[in-house]
Design an enzyme around this catalytic site. Structure first.
Site, PDB file in Angstrom:
ATOM      1  N   SER A 159    -102.925 -92.034  46.098  1.00  0.00           N
ATOM      2  CA  SER A 159    -101.940 -90.962  45.949  1.00  0.00           C
ATOM      3  C   SER A 159    -101.428 -90.791  44.533  1.00  0.00           C
ATOM      4  O   SER A 159    -101.084 -89.697  44.126  1.00  0.00           O
ATOM      5  CB  SER A 159    -100.733 -91.221  46.867  1.00  0.00           C
ATOM      6  OG  SER A 159    -100.122 -92.454  46.538  1.00  0.00           O
ATOM      7  N   CYS A 160    -101.361 -91.862  43.743  1.00  0.00           N
ATOM      8  CA  CYS A 160    -100.647 -91.740  42.473  1.00  0.00           C
ATOM      9  C   CYS A 160    -101.549 -91.568  41.274  1.00  0.00           C
ATOM     10  O   CYS A 160    -101.107 -91.117  40.228  1.00  0.00           O
ATOM     11  CB  CYS A 160     -99.752 -92.953  42.245  1.00  0.00           C
ATOM     12  SG  CYS A 160    -100.604 -94.404  41.596  1.00  0.00           S
ATOM     13  N   GLY A 161    -102.800 -91.951  41.354  1.00  0.00           N
ATOM     14  CA  GLY A 161    -103.655 -91.843  40.178  1.00  0.00           C
ATOM     15  C   GLY A 161    -103.278 -92.853  39.128  1.00  0.00           C
ATOM     16  O   GLY A 161    -102.784 -93.929  39.421  1.00  0.00           O
ATOM     17  N   GLU A 220    -101.977 -86.518  35.897  1.00  0.00           N
ATOM     18  CA  GLU A 220    -103.250 -87.217  35.747  1.00  0.00           C
ATOM     19  C   GLU A 220    -104.441 -86.301  36.008  1.00  0.00           C
ATOM     20  O   GLU A 220    -105.507 -86.486  35.413  1.00  0.00           O
ATOM     21  CB  GLU A 220    -103.316 -88.458  36.645  1.00  0.00           C
ATOM     22  CG  GLU A 220    -103.257 -88.192  38.136  1.00  0.00           C
ATOM     23  CD  GLU A 220    -101.843 -88.300  38.670  1.00  0.00           C
ATOM     24  OE1 GLU A 220    -100.891 -88.175  37.857  1.00  0.00           O
ATOM     25  OE2 GLU A 220    -101.680 -88.494  39.893  1.00  0.00           O
TER      26      GLU A 220
END
Length: 275
Positions: free
Chosen positions: A114-116, A221
């Site tokens: 989910s966050c990269g 990102e």
């Protein structure tokens, strides 16, 4: 190699009626990326296109810019105590003479689906590291009506999403709306890395004149990865973040959000979208 989907038992309730049935879920497994044999990063991904994912990740990190810089990409054997191969560890061996970056604790990152890449939100770092700084000069123009058709074309090609409903997608299009490549993954940043990695392997970088469409939001990102691959136009069906817009403006990229049919918000580079 792991499967893209897996089956699980589920209790299903529809209109008050309960039943037990199997359900198809998207697979999620860790992938460790090694550079010249040294651990660099771990990401949670959907198995498949692992070599492209690793290559694309290294493009976004400024390590790779062409296929000639790669000697080999291989799965590491003996990744478990019994010596069996999990196909969850990939090593990228650089070609002779290619500079090896300093792999420190600051660069050794854990990324989730989910966050990269967390902790790399630096506009200056992206600008100085990019191999393809000519995005602002890319002359590509895209008719707004063509751009508006792309989400439906992307969705129509999402084969695994049809079975699971649980995948992000990234699609690479020409300015005429032709779909060049599509990758799906549980992580939106992984889907983009797979697109970029396949382009690297095919000798297509930089991706001048191309449109990158992502099925979710446009985070920093994702803009970073597009910039590092030389993509002039990034579109998303959902919202961008403030830092994503800042980076797009800084890099001369066209950034479109909330792309849904004829409706869209153009946050940067509006001159490329013709109306």
């Amino acid at each position: 190699m792991g499967r893209v989907t897996e089956r699980r038992r589920v209790v299903r309730i529809r209109n008050g009626v309960e039943g037990i049935r199997p359900d198809t879920l998207v697979a999620e497994e860790p992938l460790e990326i090694r550079l010249n044999g040294k651990p660099l990063a771990i990401t949670m991904r959907t198995p498949g296109d692992d070599f492209a994912l690793a290559a694309g990740f290294l493009v976004s990190e400024g390590v790779l810019g062409s296929a000639s810089e790669v000697q080999a990409v291989t799965y590491c054997e003996g990744a478990t105590e019994d010596g069996s191969n999990t196909y969850n560890v990939v090593n990228v061996q650089l070609a002779a003479g290619v500079p090896v970056p300093d792999i420190t604790l600051e660069r050794n990152v854990y990324t989730t689906s989910s966050c990269g890449l967390c902790g790399k939100a630096s506009l200056d770092a992206v600008r100085t590291a990019s191999r393809f700084p000519g995005i602002a000069d890319d002359p590509v123009r895209i008719p707004a009506d063509v751009l508006g058709e792309l989400p439906d074309r992307l969705r129509a090609s999402q084969k695994v999403f049809d079975r699971t409903g649980g995948l992000h997608a990234a699609g690479l299009f020409t300015a005429q709306g032709e779909l060049l490549d599509l990758r799906e993954d549980v992580g939106r940043h992984n889907a983009v890395d797979k697109i970029v990695g396949r382009a690297l392997q095919s000798g297509l970088l930089p991706l001048a004149g191309a449109i990158l469409l992502v099925s979710g939001r446009a985070s920093f990102e994702l803009v970073q990865k597009a910039v590092m691959a030389g993509v002039p136009v990034l579109a998303a069906v959902s919202a961008p973040s403030s830092l994503a817009v800042d980076l797009a403006l800084e890099s001369g990229m066209t950034l479109v959000g909330f792309l849904r049919g004829p409706d869209m918000n153009i946050y940067a580079g509006e001159e490329r979208i013709t109306r």
